[in-house]
Design a protein around this motif. Structure first.
Motif, PDB file in Angstrom:
ATOM      1  N   ARG A  60       0.886  -1.207  -0.138  1.00 12.69           N
ATOM      2  CA  ARG A  60      -0.173  -0.092  -0.113  1.00 12.69           C
ATOM      3  C   ARG A  60       0.876   1.346   0.027  1.00 12.69           C
ATOM      4  O   ARG A  60       0.762   2.163  -0.841  1.00 12.69           O
ATOM      5  N   VAL A 118      -2.771  -6.239  -1.803  1.00 15.05           N
ATOM      6  CA  VAL A 118      -2.536  -5.546  -0.341  1.00 15.05           C
ATOM      7  C   VAL A 118      -3.206  -6.308   0.184  1.00 15.05           C
ATOM      8  O   VAL A 118      -4.021  -7.213   0.026  1.00 15.05           O
ATOM      9  N   ASP A 174      -7.259  -1.330   2.209  1.00 12.52           N
ATOM     10  CA  ASP A 174      -5.712  -1.049   1.683  1.00 12.52           C
ATOM     11  C   ASP A 174      -5.753  -0.668   0.179  1.00 12.52           C
ATOM     12  O   ASP A 174      -5.356   0.202  -0.446  1.00 12.52           O
TER      13      ASP A 174
END
Length: 385
Positions: free
Chosen positions: A91, A111, A116
């Motif tokens: 992220r 992620v 995220d």
């Protein structure tokens, strides 16, 4: 957010983040091939291990080695950043690259959570990029392209029943790597880190799913996550599928099978496929000439990082959103989040129901008793994958 520089008439400047096995074995060879064709040039690499990144650059003929991502982005201004680090870092690194005006090609799992993913997507350009795409190389190549077209045109009739299988084997030494098998650093178990490829391909072939029921177990390994899961999935087109994800299976195989009204199409492989790994079996009453056309997969283009990178580079030059980005790249992560929620709460989960306010939106364990860690572990420090 700064816009991408015009790419017409010049090589795409790429940088590699993380210099571990996936960078060495898949990303750099794909970039090198496109460099040989005049499409790309690798201008920098980043790793917190100074010796590792220096060795990577020396071996790959890369001019600039960095231990600081922000400094590299500011000094080199790459057009494309390929991210080859553990999932917990994806992220922040994706956001940094997008804010610097670079397109992102990030290894799976994308992620750790849907929250995220949405945070990264919010940093993308609104028109013409930069965009963040996920490495889902099994979608690419001649075999998946041919079968996707047959299904989209309903040449095989309606899809009815499907099976998606990722049954692999991982021993205790595999899980001795500190970030593996932990919710905070890996995001999930085999559903997230292994089966995501076959599930993503299944979704790419069959289209949107509508609901899922599931079970998960921790049968062998001393990990926070599961080491096996099973799921029942209903698709919007009415097809029903079974999904099995395991790291407990000595006889390893990756398989997708889709039974349609007029034929069964099956893919059997392990870590990548070519035309020879696909089989189309027509129903007994299908005319021979029609069935023969289904067997014509064209020139063999195996699934690979190279096949996906070629398409990504073409999208960059056209200023178009690439496949496996945005909503398209989110589909498999949403299914995996729903699989965990269904398994840990013993409920049927509908597509679209996991959003802000749902505990499974911000953690795939959802805080479920017996699955959530007792305390959140410290943030990972690794940058090599």
């Amino acid at each position: 957010m700064s816009p991408s520089a015009p790419l017409a008439g010049r090589r795409i400047r790429a940088a590699v983040i993380g210099t571990g096995a996936i960078a060495r074995g898949s990303h750099l060879p794909a970039l090198a091939q496109l460099a040989a064709e005049g499409e790309t040039e690798v201008v920098a690499a980043v790793d917190i291990d100074a010796a590792a990144v220096e060795a990577f650059c020396t071996e790959g003929g890369i001019p600039h080695a960095y231990t600081d991502l922000e400094r590299m982005l500011a000094e080199q201004r790459p057009d494309l950043v390929t991210i080859c680090t553990p999932p917990t870092l994806h992220r922040a690194q994706s956001v940094a690259a997008l804010r610097a005006g670079a397109w992102v090609w990030c290894e799976k799992p994308p992620v750790p959570t849907l929250a995220d993913y949405d945070a990264v997507a919010a940093e993308e350009g609104t028109k013409g990029g930069p965009y963040a795409s996920i490495v889902f190389q099994h979608r690419f190549g001649s075999g998946s392209r041919h079968v996707r077209r047959l299904l989209a045109e309903q040449a095989l009739g309606r899809p009815l029943v499907a099976h998606c299988q990722t049954t692999w084997y991982r021993d205790a030494a595999y899980y001795a790597v500190p970030w593996r098998g932990r919710w905070h650093t890996e995001g999930g178990g085999p559903a997230m880190g292994h089966g995501i490829h076959q599930m993503d391909l299944l979704l790419d072939l069959l289209g949107p799913w509508s609901e899922v029921r599931a079970m998960a177990g921790r049968l062998v390994h001393d990990v926070e996550t599961e080491d096996v899961s099973t799921a029942l999935v209903r698709f919007e087109n009415g097809a029903m599928a079974t999904i099995v994800n395991s790291v407990l299976s000595p006889d390893e195989v990756s398989r997708i099978r889709i039974d349609c009204e007029l034929a069964t199409v099956e893919l059997t492989h392990l870590y990548g496929h070519s035309n020879a790994d696909w089989r189309v079996t027509p129903a007994r009453d299908v005319p021979g000439d029609r069935a023969a056309a289904w067997q014509d997969f064209g020139a063999d283009v195996p699934s690979s990082h190279l096949a996906q990178l070629r398409e990504l580079v073409a999208s960059m030059r056209a200023g178009e959103r690439p496949r496996s980005s945005g909503a398209d790249g989110r589909t498999s992560l949403e299914l995996i989040s729903a699989l965990y929620k269904a398994a840990f709460t013993d409920v049927t989960v509908k597509r679209g129901e996991i959003g802000p306010g749902d505990p499974f939106y911000t953690a795939l364990h959802g805080g479920a008793p017996g699955w959530a860690p007792a305390a959140a572990p410290a943030a990972a420090e690794e940058v090599s994958a």
